[in-house]
Design a protein around this motif. Sequence first.
Motif, PDB file in Angstrom:
ATOM      1  N   SER A   1     -64.927  -1.967   5.753  1.00  0.00           N
ATOM      2  CA  SER A   1     -64.019  -1.167   4.931  1.00  0.00           C
ATOM      3  C   SER A   1     -62.571  -1.544   5.167  1.00  0.00           C
ATOM      4  O   SER A   1     -61.676  -1.026   4.510  1.00  0.00           O
ATOM      5  CB  SER A   1     -64.215   0.323   5.238  1.00  0.00           C
ATOM      6  OG  SER A   1     -63.871   0.602   6.578  1.00  0.00           O
TER       7      SER A   1
ATOM      8  N   ALA B   1     -59.835  -3.373   4.317  1.00  0.00           N
ATOM      9  CA  ALA B   1     -59.440  -4.251   3.218  1.00  0.00           C
ATOM     10  C   ALA B   1     -58.396  -5.268   3.661  1.00  0.00           C
ATOM     11  O   ALA B   1     -58.349  -6.391   3.171  1.00  0.00           O
ATOM     12  CB  ALA B   1     -58.895  -3.415   2.058  1.00  0.00           C
TER      13      ALA B   1
ATOM     14  N   ASN C   1     -67.256 -10.022   7.099  1.00  0.00           N
ATOM     15  CA  ASN C   1     -66.119  -9.562   6.307  1.00  0.00           C
ATOM     16  C   ASN C   1     -64.808  -9.875   7.022  1.00  0.00           C
ATOM     17  O   ASN C   1     -63.797 -10.175   6.383  1.00  0.00           O
ATOM     18  CB  ASN C   1     -66.216  -8.054   6.067  1.00  0.00           C
ATOM     19  CG  ASN C   1     -64.954  -7.467   5.478  1.00  0.00           C
ATOM     20  OD1 ASN C   1     -64.606  -7.760   4.336  1.00  0.00           O
ATOM     21  ND2 ASN C   1     -64.240  -6.661   6.242  1.00  0.00           N
TER      22      ASN C   1
ATOM     23  N   ALA D   1     -63.964 -10.113  -0.708  1.00  0.00           N
ATOM     24  CA  ALA D   1     -63.554  -8.807  -1.224  1.00  0.00           C
ATOM     25  C   ALA D   1     -64.402  -8.396  -2.427  1.00  0.00           C
ATOM     26  O   ALA D   1     -64.778  -7.225  -2.578  1.00  0.00           O
ATOM     27  CB  ALA D   1     -62.070  -8.834  -1.587  1.00  0.00           C
ATOM     28  N   GLU D   2     -64.738  -9.359  -3.278  1.00  0.00           N
ATOM     29  CA  GLU D   2     -65.518  -9.075  -4.476  1.00  0.00           C
ATOM     30  C   GLU D   2     -66.938  -8.635  -4.114  1.00  0.00           C
ATOM     31  O   GLU D   2     -67.497  -7.725  -4.737  1.00  0.00           O
ATOM     32  CB  GLU D   2     -65.567 -10.322  -5.361  1.00  0.00           C
ATOM     33  CG  GLU D   2     -66.516 -10.247  -6.542  1.00  0.00           C
ATOM     34  CD  GLU D   2     -66.032  -9.331  -7.664  1.00  0.00           C
ATOM     35  OE1 GLU D   2     -66.799  -9.121  -8.611  1.00  0.00           O
ATOM     36  OE2 GLU D   2     -64.888  -8.838  -7.579  1.00  0.00           O
TER      37      GLU D   2
ATOM     38  N   PHE E   1     -68.039  -7.042  -1.414  1.00  0.00           N
ATOM     39  CA  PHE E   1     -68.113  -5.681  -0.894  1.00  0.00           C
ATOM     40  C   PHE E   1     -67.642  -4.648  -1.905  1.00  0.00           C
ATOM     41  O   PHE E   1     -68.061  -3.493  -1.861  1.00  0.00           O
ATOM     42  CB  PHE E   1     -67.298  -5.568   0.399  1.00  0.00           C
ATOM     43  CG  PHE E   1     -67.926  -6.282   1.555  1.00  0.00           C
ATOM     44  CD1 PHE E   1     -69.039  -5.761   2.184  1.00  0.00           C
ATOM     45  CD2 PHE E   1     -67.414  -7.489   2.013  1.00  0.00           C
ATOM     46  CE1 PHE E   1     -69.636  -6.422   3.243  1.00  0.00           C
ATOM     47  CE2 PHE E   1     -67.999  -8.159   3.071  1.00  0.00           C
ATOM     48  CZ  PHE E   1     -69.113  -7.621   3.692  1.00  0.00           C
ATOM     49  N   ARG E   2     -66.788  -5.072  -2.821  1.00  0.00           N
ATOM     50  CA  ARG E   2     -66.330  -4.137  -3.857  1.00  0.00           C
ATOM     51  C   ARG E   2     -67.386  -3.933  -4.930  1.00  0.00           C
ATOM     52  O   ARG E   2     -67.569  -2.816  -5.430  1.00  0.00           O
ATOM     53  CB  ARG E   2     -65.039  -4.679  -4.499  1.00  0.00           C
ATOM     54  CG  ARG E   2     -64.424  -3.744  -5.535  1.00  0.00           C
ATOM     55  CD  ARG E   2     -63.183  -4.366  -6.135  1.00  0.00           C
ATOM     56  NE  ARG E   2     -63.466  -5.577  -6.880  1.00  0.00           N
ATOM     57  CZ  ARG E   2     -63.857  -5.602  -8.146  1.00  0.00           C
ATOM     58  NH1 ARG E   2     -64.040  -4.459  -8.808  1.00  0.00           N
ATOM     59  NH2 ARG E   2     -64.094  -6.747  -8.755  1.00  0.00           N
ATOM     60  N   ARG E   3     -68.122  -5.010  -5.276  1.00  0.00           N
ATOM     61  CA  ARG E   3     -69.081  -4.927  -6.380  1.00  0.00           C
ATOM     62  C   ARG E   3     -70.339  -5.741  -6.067  1.00  0.00           C
ATOM     63  O   ARG E   3     -70.583  -6.785  -6.683  1.00  0.00           O
ATOM     64  CB  ARG E   3     -68.425  -5.425  -7.671  1.00  0.00           C
ATOM     65  CG  ARG E   3     -69.189  -5.049  -8.948  1.00  0.00           C
ATOM     66  CD  ARG E   3     -68.405  -5.466 -10.176  1.00  0.00           C
ATOM     67  NE  ARG E   3     -68.314  -6.898 -10.313  1.00  0.00           N
ATOM     68  CZ  ARG E   3     -68.673  -7.585 -11.421  1.00  0.00           C
ATOM     69  NH1 ARG E   3     -69.146  -6.941 -12.458  1.00  0.00           N
ATOM     70  NH2 ARG E   3     -68.532  -8.880 -11.467  1.00  0.00           N
TER      71      ARG E   3
END
Length: 474
Positions: A99, A101, A354, A375-376, A378-380
């Motif tokens: 988490s 970022a 990550n 990032a992409e 874990f976001r989607r």
Amino acid sequence: MIAMALMCRPPLLIADEPTTALDVTLQAQILKLLKDLQAELDMAVLLITHDLGVVANLAEEVVVMHHGRIVESGPSETIFSTPSHPYLVALMKAVPDFSDAERRRLTPIREIRIDADVLVKPKASGPKGETLIEARGLQKSFSLRGDRRLVGRAPARVIRALADVSLTVKRGECLGLVGESGSGKTTLARALMRAVPVDDGAIVLHGEDGPVDLVSADREAMFKVRKRMQYIFQDPFSSLDPRMTVGAILSEPLEIHDLCKPAERRERVARLLSAVGLDPSFAGRYPHSFSGGQRQRIGIARALALEPELLICDEPVAALDVSVQAQILNLLKDLQRLSGLTYVFITHNLAVVNHIADRIVVMCDGAIVELAPRAELFRRPLHPYTKLLIEAVPHADLSRPLDFSNLPEAGLIGRRDWPAPFTVAADKPLPPLLEASPGHFVRAADLSFLDARAGRAGVVAAVASAVEALETPA
């Protein structure tokens, strides 16, 4: 092992690091099993672990030890909400979390100090961002022998370790490989090094002298390639010869490739030790006299001895405690930043990947099921297997407990029954890797599920807007 410990239905079960080095889904299954058994047998559990996420999901009372002494204890709610001892605060700062970022720098108990002037800076064979190594259509299978005790034995069973694996690694990046144990990560890494032969496919290493196909390269060509690619092993103790001093271990690659004279080798060994934050005087000591984190740093120094462009890191922090793990992760990131190294980083810990990776490859049953920028992903996440891995990660946060109800039953993880369009039929070829968005690939028969998801997202947004309008005063 758990069954053996419970044979006599004990009132107390002492679980000493029961999930260390297990992949996240198996770890979540073991945690669920311990919780269920504790309730069924009405027994107490003394859980010993360095994983604060495991503590948050299983423990009611927590005792923190440092140098043989208890430094803090209390209910888990108090320990995680208001830690007071500096050691516990430092432990929590050393834990990576997907988490994060901003990918903050981890804070180990003892920071590794490295001298940038002694770092090995290999000459790049091309500009940063260009393809360094690429794999195309790799296939690899292993045969298991039948039972010799049976008359007329059944034919050997075939295990598919790699199935149509294609990927590229760019200069200067860190490509993360994640998946459960048995998903094919290590087989792929060893195939890239040509430590295991592949059944089909091509592996091409690009350099100043042009591309080299590692699958068909002869012994002389591979000897030159070895200097450009090196391997960091998971277990730092078994990968170091206990009969050799650290100096001999680090000078061995220099002797094999005849890179320098003996006097210069001693100087190179001292520089390598300094580059990983160890005192050059340690060259005369044997591996058994070092801690796990120090042995892993020696393994990293050995991998750097030939000034490679590419390091393949196979679970380098899997068996280390959180503070030493933070040391090694910070060291690898510093080495990459200062020396321009390229990494293929294998792990089952999504929080670790990550923290260090630029792009992430998710592998399942020998095949790549999803590939995306960090990032992409874990976001989607798109593939149900990726979502399963993310949901199985234990957080060191009581407000985000594991949802044990969504886990597959123990022992059933290997039986893949993904819904359409991700379904993999036993008698049919794998679905293709499709580009759902720029740089984000998923293995699916089609991308129709994206339209359905977009439609659901639109309905949710419309309902939220309507609710907001009703609640807004006139």
